[in-house]
Design an enzyme around this catalytic site. Sequence first.
Site, mmCIF file in Angstrom:
data_model
loop_
_atom_site.group_PDB
_atom_site.id
_atom_site.type_symbol
_atom_site.label_atom_id
_atom_site.label_comp_id
_atom_site.label_asym_id
_atom_site.label_seq_id
_atom_site.Cartn_x
_atom_site.Cartn_y
_atom_site.Cartn_z
ATOM 1 N N GLY A 1 -2.336 -4.543 3.495
ATOM 2 C CA GLY A 1 -0.943 -4.390 3.090
ATOM 3 C C GLY A 1 -0.525 -5.269 1.930
ATOM 4 O O GLY A 1 0.635 -5.243 1.503
ATOM 5 N N GLU B 1 -12.834 -1.274 -1.955
ATOM 6 C CA GLU B 1 -13.292 -1.516 -0.580
ATOM 7 C C GLU B 1 -14.474 -0.612 -0.229
ATOM 8 O O GLU B 1 -14.548 -0.049 0.864
ATOM 9 C CB GLU B 1 -12.139 -1.344 0.412
ATOM 10 C CG GLU B 1 -10.968 -2.278 0.103
ATOM 11 C CD GLU B 1 -9.995 -2.418 1.259
ATOM 12 O OE1 GLU B 1 -10.439 -2.747 2.357
ATOM 13 O OE2 GLU B 1 -8.803 -2.211 1.042
ATOM 14 N N HIS C 1 -4.878 -9.778 2.481
ATOM 15 C CA HIS C 1 -4.790 -9.179 3.806
ATOM 16 C C HIS C 1 -4.370 -7.721 3.680
ATOM 17 O O HIS C 1 -3.846 -7.284 2.643
ATOM 18 C CB HIS C 1 -3.777 -9.964 4.652
ATOM 19 C CG HIS C 1 -3.698 -9.512 6.070
ATOM 20 N ND1 HIS C 1 -4.801 -9.460 6.896
ATOM 21 C CD2 HIS C 1 -2.647 -9.078 6.829
ATOM 22 C CE1 HIS C 1 -4.433 -9.017 8.084
ATOM 23 N NE2 HIS C 1 -3.139 -8.778 8.072
ATOM 24 N N SER D 1 -5.457 -1.896 -2.837
ATOM 25 C CA SER D 1 -5.838 -0.533 -3.210
ATOM 26 C C SER D 1 -4.793 0.118 -4.110
ATOM 27 O O SER D 1 -5.122 0.964 -4.945
ATOM 28 C CB SER D 1 -6.060 0.319 -1.958
ATOM 29 O OG SER D 1 -7.243 -0.086 -1.291
ATOM 30 N N GLY E 1 -1.529 -4.914 -1.114
ATOM 31 C CA GLY E 1 -1.397 -4.127 -2.342
ATOM 32 C C GLY E 1 -2.679 -3.945 -3.125
ATOM 33 O O GLY E 1 -2.658 -3.434 -4.250
#
Length: 275
Positions: free
Chosen positions: A40, A163, A38, A44, A42
């Site tokens: 947040g 992403e 989800h 990236s 971590g």
Amino acid sequence: MDAVKVDHCSFSYDGETDIIRDASFSIPKGSYTTIIGHNGSGKSTIAKLLIGLLEARTGEITILGQKLDETTVYDIRSHVGIVFQNPDNQFIGSTVADDIAFGLENHCVPQEEMQARIEEAAQKVGMLDFLETEPTKLSGGQKQRVAIAGILAMSPDIIIFDESTSMLDPQGKKSINDQIKKLHDEKNITVISITHDMEEVAQSQNVIVLQEGNVKMSGTPMEIFKHEEELKKMQLDIPFALKFSNALQKEGVFDHGICTLEGVVDELCRLKQTN
């Protein structure tokens, strides 16, 4: 041999709250691995740690058998390429050819080799006819293809996609996902894709699930998708193809779940031929 080994790594942006918390995982050389979680979680941050843009507070990162630190980071970066979420942030040149050439120039590739490598990389991503085009005139999917070509031209051993399809429409997303899979299948490059796209996860070989900066689960896509309820609690889902095949399994049509649309179609065709 592992392409990547992360051993008990932690990282904090503010020196107080860890975004990555005692994370450990390994990625086999030549594999196609997706990292999900989800917002947040971590994901990236992990990508930036792997290429040395950030430095872990604790723990150790090894890339292709070499420990990542300030003495090795530039050598390691010559083996690792990254494609970011927004391709506009990666464009340097005034034309597609100039942009692909930028990384080659930084790596001091001889001029006589450069044009052939530019054309070969552009050909692989279907952008050979756009070499003299201004990047601003390209679609989002085309821009991502050029970003991939720029990385391919440098012949890395590992490509990280951070992403890189999240800003694209469904058609552009499918095009880039197909390109990623093709690159892995044909070149045996180690592919690490950080993604929200569960259809892409289904086509990968290995999956790492992050939650609050730690590795919650890892395994093959089907091993991960078996934990549907746990994934939902992390605001993740399973692919539509698997939902559909599970419904057919309940009706007695299939005898097992299938997580890709291509697999579902192939199985339906097989059943039709045998009946």
